[in-house]
Enzyme design. Structure first.
Site, PDB file in Angstrom:
ATOM      1  N   THR A  49     -14.265 -16.323  19.750  1.00 58.91           N
ATOM      2  CA  THR A  49     -13.644 -17.212  20.722  1.00 58.91           C
ATOM      3  C   THR A  49     -13.330 -16.431  21.993  1.00 58.91           C
ATOM      4  OG1 THR A  49     -11.820 -18.757  21.147  1.00 58.91           O
ATOM      5  CG2 THR A  49     -11.334 -16.895  19.698  1.00 58.91           C
ATOM      6  N   GLU A  50     -13.554 -17.074  23.125  1.00 63.67           N
ATOM      7  CA  GLU A  50     -13.496 -16.382  24.416  1.00 63.67           C
ATOM      8  C   GLU A  50     -12.122 -15.818  24.740  1.00 63.67           C
ATOM      9  OE1 GLU A  50     -15.157 -19.402  27.132  1.00 63.67           O
ATOM     10  OE2 GLU A  50     -16.099 -20.021  25.255  1.00 63.67           O
ATOM     11  N   ASN A  51     -11.065 -16.372  24.130  1.00 62.94           N
ATOM     12  CA  ASN A  51      -9.739 -15.847  24.435  1.00 62.94           C
ATOM     13  C   ASN A  51      -9.372 -14.636  23.589  1.00 62.94           C
ATOM     14  OD1 ASN A  51      -9.630 -17.759  22.282  1.00 62.94           O
ATOM     15  ND2 ASN A  51      -7.399 -17.792  22.428  1.00 62.94           N
ATOM     16  N   HIS A  85      -9.271 -10.467  26.957  1.00 63.23           N
ATOM     17  CA  HIS A  85     -10.173 -11.491  27.473  1.00 63.23           C
ATOM     18  C   HIS A  85     -11.398 -10.867  28.149  1.00 63.23           C
ATOM     19  CE1 HIS A  85     -11.188 -15.045  30.109  1.00 63.23           C
ATOM     20  NE2 HIS A  85     -10.933 -15.658  28.982  1.00 63.23           N
ATOM     21  N   SER A 141     -13.790  -9.758  25.579  1.00 62.28           N
ATOM     22  CA  SER A 141     -14.473 -10.909  25.000  1.00 62.28           C
ATOM     23  C   SER A 141     -15.691 -11.294  25.838  1.00 62.28           C
ATOM     24  CB  SER A 141     -13.507 -12.096  24.897  1.00 62.28           C
ATOM     25  OG  SER A 141     -14.163 -13.237  24.383  1.00 62.28           O
TER      26      SER A 141
END
Length: 227
Positions: free
Chosen positions: A52-54, A91, A94
């Site tokens: 997940t991008e976060n 982040h 990521s």
């Protein structure tokens, strides 16, 4: 309703079909909303590693209602659980994973997909609030990009088109589309039909599609269980 008479797949069934093509151990990013459903339907004996991008890698299922930890959410702000070995990161790290080509698959929704693989999924013309998120990075960073979508809009307009008329998310980036009526590959700038609902003729499917559907070899029946 039997597969032979089914008029269209539900969102859950589209998500189920897409999940069957994810390899065991693949690193996968799921778009916000509808694509998140794909995580529910991994085949027995296979386990993807969801990103997940976060900043979470290898998160698990949603927690039971009433047991949510709202400090532990995915990019869609939905609560998740952790698996043994899950990891957290910044982040920026990521997105370094995304841009560095470390994701095997990204699965996104779409407003339009063009026969050359272009994707429009962040804005309908000049209407609405722009919501691109990390999609522009994902579609060019992941090794494969799948789209899951209805075959037509609520107004009956095709979502698979010759050229996108909405603002583009990415150019030449989509490899396969799973719709409510068919599975379509994008090869050499063409839509190549791989599967369709068994009760649906090729002619009827073509009328719902805004670009020519090509057939290379046999077309399999799109058989999906009730989920």
């Amino acid at each position: 309703m039997s597969a032979e008479t089914q008029l269209k797949l539900s969102n859950a069934q589209i998500a189920w079909r897409a999940a069957q093509d994810i390899e065991d151990g693949a690193y996968v990013n799921l778009g916000i909303g509808f694509p998140e459903m794909v995580a529910r339907y991994q085949p027995p004996g296979r386990q993807a590693v969801f990103h997940t991008e976060n900043g979470i890698l290898d998160f698990g299922e949603a927690p039971p209602e009433g047991h949510e930890d709202w400090d532990l959410i995915n990019a869609g702000k939905r609560p998740v659980t952790l698996k043994h070995g899950s990891s957290f990161f910044h982040h920026a790290d990521s997105f370094a994973m995304v841009r560095g080509g470390h994701l095997d698959v990204a699965i996104l929704g779409a407003y339009q997909v063009a026969e050359n693989g272009d994707l429009a999924n962040w804005r309908v013309g000049s209407r609405g609030v722009p919501a691109v998120g990390g999609a522009m990075d994902l579609v060019h960073g992941a090794k494969q990009v799948f789209v899951i979508t209805e075959h037509v809009t609520k107004d009956g307009d095709p979502k698979l088109v010759e050229r996108c008329t909405f603002p583009l998310t990415g150019v030449g980036c989509i490899t396969r589309v799973y719709t409510s009526h068919a599975v379509v590959d994008i090869k050499n700038g063409r839509f190549v039909l791989k599967e369709k609902l068994p009760g649906l003729s090729l002619e009827a499917l073509q009328k719902m599609t805004g670009a020519e559907l090509h057939v290379d070899g046999s077309v399999a029946d799109l058989i999906v269980p009730t989920v």
